[in-house]
Structure formats: structure tokens, C-alpha cells
Scaffold this active site. Sequence first.
Site, PDB file in Angstrom:
ATOM      1  N   ILE A 202       0.903  -1.159   0.000  1.00 40.29           N
ATOM      2  CA  ILE A 202       0.000   0.000   0.000  1.00 40.29           C
ATOM      3  C   ILE A 202       0.934   1.199   0.000  1.00 40.29           C
ATOM      4  CG2 ILE A 202      -0.248  -0.203   2.537  1.00 40.29           C
ATOM      5  CD1 ILE A 202      -2.895   1.312   2.346  1.00 40.29           C
ATOM      6  N   SER A 203       0.683   2.143  -0.891  1.00 36.11           N
ATOM      7  CA  SER A 203       1.582   3.292  -1.020  1.00 36.11           C
ATOM      8  C   SER A 203       1.562   4.121   0.266  1.00 36.11           C
ATOM      9  CB  SER A 203       1.166   4.165  -2.200  1.00 36.11           C
ATOM     10  OG  SER A 203       1.222   3.426  -3.398  1.00 36.11           O
TER      11      SER A 203
ATOM     12  N   HIS B  94      -0.501   9.063  -1.590  1.00 37.41           N
ATOM     13  CA  HIS B  94      -1.943   9.123  -1.841  1.00 37.41           C
ATOM     14  C   HIS B  94      -2.416  10.577  -1.806  1.00 37.41           C
ATOM     15  CE1 HIS B  94      -2.186   4.706  -0.359  1.00 37.41           C
ATOM     16  NE2 HIS B  94      -2.285   4.733  -1.663  1.00 37.41           N
TER      17      HIS B  94
ATOM     18  N   HIS C 232      -4.793  -6.502 -11.075  1.00 34.61           N
ATOM     19  CA  HIS C 232      -4.594  -7.746 -11.819  1.00 34.61           C
ATOM     20  C   HIS C 232      -4.382  -8.970 -10.928  1.00 34.61           C
ATOM     21  CE1 HIS C 232       0.094  -7.376 -12.387  1.00 34.61           C
ATOM     22  NE2 HIS C 232      -0.281  -7.208 -11.147  1.00 34.61           N
TER      23      HIS C 232
ATOM     24  N   ASP D 182      -5.955  -6.228 -16.529  1.00 32.21           N
ATOM     25  CA  ASP D 182      -4.689  -5.539 -16.780  1.00 32.21           C
ATOM     26  C   ASP D 182      -4.979  -4.050 -16.886  1.00 32.21           C
ATOM     27  OD1 ASP D 182      -2.339  -4.438 -17.652  1.00 32.21           O
ATOM     28  OD2 ASP D 182      -1.901  -6.028 -19.088  1.00 32.21           O
TER      29      ASP D 182
HETATM   30  N1  SAH Z   1      -2.745   1.898  -4.894  1.00 33.38           N
HETATM   31  C1  SAH Z   1      -2.714   0.664  -4.120  1.00 33.38           C
HETATM   32  C2  SAH Z   1      -1.653  -0.339  -4.555  1.00 33.38           C
HETATM   33  C3  SAH Z   1      -0.296   0.161  -4.881  1.00 33.38           C
HETATM   34  S1  SAH Z   1       0.824  -1.124  -5.328  1.00 33.38           S
HETATM   35  C4  SAH Z   1      -2.554   0.956  -2.663  1.00 33.38           C
HETATM   36  O1  SAH Z   1      -1.994   1.972  -2.292  1.00 33.38           O
HETATM   37  O2  SAH Z   1      -2.968   0.106  -1.875  1.00 33.38           O
HETATM   38  C5  SAH Z   1       0.489  -1.306  -7.059  1.00 33.38           C
HETATM   39  C6  SAH Z   1      -0.638  -2.227  -7.395  1.00 33.38           C
HETATM   40  O3  SAH Z   1      -0.680  -2.361  -8.807  1.00 33.38           O
HETATM   41  C7  SAH Z   1      -0.489  -3.652  -6.872  1.00 33.38           C
HETATM   42  O4  SAH Z   1      -1.668  -4.027  -6.211  1.00 33.38           O
HETATM   43  C8  SAH Z   1      -0.273  -4.503  -8.119  1.00 33.38           C
HETATM   44  O5  SAH Z   1      -0.803  -5.823  -8.018  1.00 33.38           O
HETATM   45  C9  SAH Z   1      -1.000  -3.677  -9.146  1.00 33.38           C
HETATM   46  N2  SAH Z   1      -0.600  -3.898 -10.547  1.00 33.38           N
HETATM   47  C10 SAH Z   1       0.645  -4.029 -11.053  1.00 33.38           C
HETATM   48  N3  SAH Z   1       0.595  -4.192 -12.388  1.00 33.38           N
HETATM   49  C11 SAH Z   1      -0.732  -4.157 -12.736  1.00 33.38           C
HETATM   50  C12 SAH Z   1      -1.431  -4.283 -13.987  1.00 33.38           C
HETATM   51  N4  SAH Z   1      -0.796  -4.470 -15.144  1.00 33.38           N
HETATM   52  N5  SAH Z   1      -2.771  -4.192 -13.961  1.00 33.38           N
HETATM   53  C13 SAH Z   1      -3.454  -4.013 -12.784  1.00 33.38           C
HETATM   54  N6  SAH Z   1      -2.849  -3.898 -11.585  1.00 33.38           N
HETATM   55  C14 SAH Z   1      -1.498  -3.969 -11.560  1.00 33.38           C
END
Ligand code: SAH
Length: 230
Positions: free
Chosen positions: A59-60, A65, A114, A147
Site C-alpha cells: 500500500i503506497s 496518496h 490484476h 490488466d
Molecule cells: N494503490 C494501491 C496499490 C499500490 S501497489 C494501494 O496503495 O494500496 C500497485 C498495485 O498495482 C499492486 O496491487 C499490483 O498488483 C498492481 N498492478 C501491477 N501491475 C498491474 C497491472 N498491469 N494491472 C493491474 N494492476 C497492476
Amino acid sequence: MAWRSSGVTLAELVDNLAGHGMIPNERVKQAFLSVDRAHYAPRNPYQDAPQSIGHGVTISAPHMHAMAVKHLGEFVIGGSQGRRVLDVGSGSGYLTHILAELVGDNGEVVGVEHIPALCEQAKHNMEKSDEGRQLLASGKVKFVVGDGRLGDSSSTDTFDAIHVGASAATLPQALVDQLRSPGRMFIPINDEDDSEGNQSVWTIDKAADGTVTKTRLFGVRYVPLTDAPR
Ligand code: SAH
């Protein structure tokens, strides 16, 4: 800017973010106060740092955020006319929830993730509060497995704002295509010389006449936007 805004409580974290200029106005402050980050981050939820949520994903950090919301500005803040927002790489679902608090009447937020287990986790996290349950039940928040580089393939409707939570190798054209005119995207992209893994956040603006403008904001470290793990 990392780590500077940590607090012991949610209120302290949000006050520190505001004190560092990362919360643009009272409405955004209330949104951050209304979503308990402890429902989304399993450990040290009020620390201003990324936290592991499993599956090799984090989680960022809260300040990222906040910066995303700040830079997306009016494109995520709806009034009587709601905003439609896409959250690519929705992970824990935390930012998706914050965005849903801001999009206004009839606004809508779609999270694309994804990793199916994380999509389920995001829903589970959101169900920990009455407000979150209501957002899911009303359809104001939707999580889609897919995706994210292709945007939201579950609908042909476009978005006022797109947030991308993982660093792209290059700017995905499908996301540019799914932006409204006007609309804005917040996206980390690997630097052209990315041999050291450097990335920068960009805002991609589509003007009313369809002209696309790219603005580099600052250097960052995100997990990569990748193919789904097998
Ligand atoms: N914004 C979220 C997650 C950040 S980490 C938070 O703060 O909780 C980045 C996220 O992107 C991860 O959950 C990872 O699984 C997802 N991700 C990476 N490549 C992706 C893709 N091609 N399509 C969809 N999600 C993807």
C-alpha cells in the site's frame, strides 16, 4: 518527502500531511479523516510509509496518496455533477475509497487490479466500515480484475481522472484514450534512462479540444506495472 508525516493516530497523520502542504483543502482533509487507513494497512497504518500487503505488493505511503489527490484536484472532486475516476492498481483499495468520498453525487470509482486475491482483499477491507459497505452496495465503487494498462475493459465510458498506482514502462495509450476531454491522469513512468530504476510521476492532461500535455512532477519509487503473476 518520505516518512515526514507519520502520526500515532489517523487525525495526527492527516494533520501532519496538511501541515506539509499535501492536503489542498478542507474537503480533501475530511475525506482522509473519514477513511480509517487501519482497515487497509495491516501494520503501522498511521506511519507515513508504504507497507507490505502481501503478493509482493505495498500500500503506497500516505503522502503519495495525498499528492495524487492534490494533483488530480478538480478532476476527482465532484459536486452536483459527479466525477468518474479510474484507480489502476487498486491494491488495498484505500485510495479507491478516498476517491469515492470525493467524487460527489452520482460519481463513480472503478478500481482495476490484476491480482484477483487483492481485488477480494480490497472489497473485504472496504466492508470493514458502514460507509465502505454502502459504497460497494450502491455501485459507487467497483473493483475489476484485469490488466490496468488496458484501462477498464468492463465498460466503454470514459474518465474525468485516472490514477495509476504502479510505475509504467511507457505511457499506456489505452489510458490516454479513456480520459475525457478535459481530463487528467496521475501516473508514475520509468525514466527513459531507467538503468537505476528511477521513475517520475507525470500528469497527463487532455484539454477540452483533445490536446494532450505531459508534465513531469517529481521522482518516485513505485512497484512496477507488470504482467499478472502466474
Ligand atoms: N494503490 C494501491 C496499490 C499500490 S501497489 C494501494 O496503495 O494500496 C500497485 C498495485 O498495482 C499492486 O496491487 C499490483 O498488483 C498492481 N498492478 C501491477 N501491475 C498491474 C497491472 N498491469 N494491472 C493491474 N494492476 C497492476
